[in-house]
Design a protein around this motif. Structure first.
Motif, PDB file in Angstrom:
ATOM      1  N   GLN A  20      58.275 -23.262  26.858  1.00  0.00           N
ATOM      2  CA  GLN A  20      57.195 -23.096  25.526  1.00  0.00           C
ATOM      3  C   GLN A  20      56.363 -24.249  25.637  1.00  0.00           C
ATOM      4  OE1 GLN A  20      57.796 -20.478  23.762  1.00  0.00           O
ATOM      5  NE2 GLN A  20      60.025 -20.018  24.627  1.00  0.00           N
ATOM      6  N   SER A  21      54.894 -23.914  25.238  1.00  0.00           N
ATOM      7  CA  SER A  21      53.931 -24.793  25.322  1.00  0.00           C
ATOM      8  C   SER A  21      53.963 -25.539  23.996  1.00  0.00           C
ATOM      9  CB  SER A  21      52.594 -24.207  25.124  1.00  0.00           C
ATOM     10  OG  SER A  21      52.159 -23.460  24.323  1.00  0.00           O
ATOM     11  N   TYR A  22      53.614 -26.898  23.758  1.00  0.00           N
ATOM     12  CA  TYR A  22      53.840 -27.417  22.591  1.00  0.00           C
ATOM     13  C   TYR A  22      52.871 -28.765  22.657  1.00  0.00           C
ATOM     14  CZ  TYR A  22      55.787 -30.917  26.142  1.00  0.00           C
ATOM     15  OH  TYR A  22      56.030 -31.734  27.157  1.00  0.00           O
ATOM     16  N   ASP A  23      52.732 -29.278  21.411  1.00  0.00           N
ATOM     17  CA  ASP A  23      51.954 -30.362  20.994  1.00  0.00           C
ATOM     18  C   ASP A  23      52.634 -31.393  20.432  1.00  0.00           C
ATOM     19  OD1 ASP A  23      49.610 -29.019  21.801  1.00  0.00           O
ATOM     20  OD2 ASP A  23      48.775 -28.557  19.932  1.00  0.00           O
ATOM     21  N   ASP A  24      52.524 -32.793  20.536  1.00  0.00           N
ATOM     22  CA  ASP A  24      53.208 -33.578  20.149  1.00  0.00           C
ATOM     23  C   ASP A  24      52.070 -34.485  19.036  1.00  0.00           C
ATOM     24  OD1 ASP A  24      55.599 -33.292  21.496  1.00  0.00           O
ATOM     25  OD2 ASP A  24      55.027 -34.716  22.979  1.00  0.00           O
ATOM     26  N   PHE A  25      52.964 -34.986  17.963  1.00  0.00           N
ATOM     27  CA  PHE A  25      52.335 -35.836  16.958  1.00  0.00           C
ATOM     28  C   PHE A  25      53.180 -37.120  16.713  1.00  0.00           C
ATOM     29  CE2 PHE A  25      50.982 -31.376  16.479  1.00  0.00           C
ATOM     30  CZ  PHE A  25      49.772 -31.424  16.498  1.00  0.00           C
ATOM     31  N   THR A  26      52.469 -38.413  16.467  1.00  0.00           N
ATOM     32  CA  THR A  26      53.188 -39.328  16.160  1.00  0.00           C
ATOM     33  C   THR A  26      52.797 -39.948  14.750  1.00  0.00           C
ATOM     34  OG1 THR A  26      53.144 -39.955  18.363  1.00  0.00           O
ATOM     35  CG2 THR A  26      53.434 -41.693  16.968  1.00  0.00           C
ATOM     36  N   THR A  27      53.764 -40.100  13.929  1.00  0.00           N
ATOM     37  CA  THR A  27      53.548 -40.669  12.521  1.00  0.00           C
ATOM     38  C   THR A  27      53.323 -42.038  12.462  1.00  0.00           C
ATOM     39  OG1 THR A  27      55.881 -41.178  12.078  1.00  0.00           O
ATOM     40  CG2 THR A  27      55.131 -38.778  11.984  1.00  0.00           C
ATOM     41  N   GLN A  28      52.977 -42.560  11.411  1.00  0.00           N
ATOM     42  CA  GLN A  28      52.721 -44.048  10.979  1.00  0.00           C
ATOM     43  C   GLN A  28      53.993 -44.922  11.554  1.00  0.00           C
ATOM     44  OE1 GLN A  28      51.742 -44.529   7.037  1.00  0.00           O
ATOM     45  NE2 GLN A  28      53.713 -44.026   6.376  1.00  0.00           N
ATOM     46  N   ASN A  29      55.242 -44.189  11.373  1.00  0.00           N
ATOM     47  CA  ASN A  29      56.389 -45.011  11.840  1.00  0.00           C
ATOM     48  C   ASN A  29      56.799 -44.933  13.288  1.00  0.00           C
ATOM     49  OD1 ASN A  29      56.518 -46.076   9.204  1.00  0.00           O
ATOM     50  ND2 ASN A  29      57.815 -44.223   8.480  1.00  0.00           N
ATOM     51  N   GLU A  30      55.811 -44.386  13.985  1.00  0.00           N
ATOM     52  CA  GLU A  30      56.150 -44.177  15.474  1.00  0.00           C
ATOM     53  C   GLU A  30      57.165 -43.148  15.656  1.00  0.00           C
ATOM     54  OE1 GLU A  30      53.885 -45.563  17.805  1.00  0.00           O
ATOM     55  OE2 GLU A  30      52.949 -46.448  16.264  1.00  0.00           O
TER      56      GLU A  30
END
Length: 244
Positions: A20-30
């Motif tokens: 699957q293709s995907y996107d990653d995101f990082t929150t303020q808490n890493e």
């Protein structure tokens, strides 16, 4: 805003594919949220190792090869969203399922299955979410009934640390969107006659003001029309993925 050329080069997801293709995101808490694009209205989230399947549909992927679910969310009871075969593949004794009363009535899955209604806020051990309305106002069947009546299905706003992710389900640009609060990432359906027209899609974006919007459940919609319609909205980035 990404250019059309870049958008059209993004990876596609094949029918019955295990990759699957995907996107990653990082929150303020890493912490990391990975969003995998299965297809149509089907997504998979990996939130700090917890797997969240949304509207799993066995027509789109080989669920024998995908991770088991810690959580499953079903937006409504139509067969491309509520699929018992896919549920059986991802379900374990520890899986928690969240869905509407109509879904509960139509499914044999009862253990660890929780009914949530529009406006319900729920805290899980790993994140919180809000069930929000998803329905048609304009688009109706020949008998005059909406394709998706009000109160029958849910959209979901997931809250991962400071990141708010809205998965709309099958809906139009309903007025309740004005009160959803800040949205970082939105998945909005655009597929006439069942959900939104491109113009409704733009209206929803203007109400929600998401930082990133993914058109999903797109059917035969001309995605270039969406890119053109949103070209003047500099605060929102439109990302095109293979989510027909």
């Amino acid at each position: 805003m990404k250019t059309i050329a870049v958008l059209l080069l993004l990876a596609c997801v094949g029918i019955k594919s295990s990759a699957q293709s995907y996107d990653d995101f990082t929150t303020q808490n890493e912490s990391r949220l990975r969003i995998s694009f299965i297809g149509h209205g089907t997504l998979m989230f990996d939130w700090n190792g917890k797997i969240i399947h949304i509207d799993p549909w066995s027509a789109l992927a080989n669920y024998d090869t995908l991770p088991k679910a810690d959580y499953v969310f079903v937006t409504h009871h139509h067969g491309d969203h509520l699929d018992s075969v896919a549920l059986s593949k991802v379900f374990t004794l520890d899986t928690k399922i969240y869905w509407s009363k109509t879904c509960s009535k139509q499914s044999r899955f009862k253990a660890n299955a929780f009914i949530v209604a529009n406006s319900d806020t729920t805290e899980t051990p790993d994140f919180s979410f809000i069930a929000v309305p998803a329905y048609n106002i304009v688009n109706k069947r020949n008998n005059g009934m909406p394709f998706h009546p009000r109160g029958e299905g849910n959209g979901y706003i997931f809250i991962f640390d400071n990141l708010r992710v809205y998965v709309a389900g099958d809906t139009e640009d309903i007025p309740e969107m004005k009160s959803f609060g800040s949205i970082d990432i939105a998945f909005l359906p655009v597929n006439l006659p069942y959900t939104m027209s491109p113009e409704m899609f733009k209206s929803a974006v203007l109400m929600l003001k998401p930082k990133i919007v993914y058109p999903y459940h797109t059917g035969k919609t001309n995605l270039n029309d969406l890119i053109d319609l949103l070209s003047g909205i500099k605060s929102t980035e439109i990302r095109i993925r293979s989510l027909q």
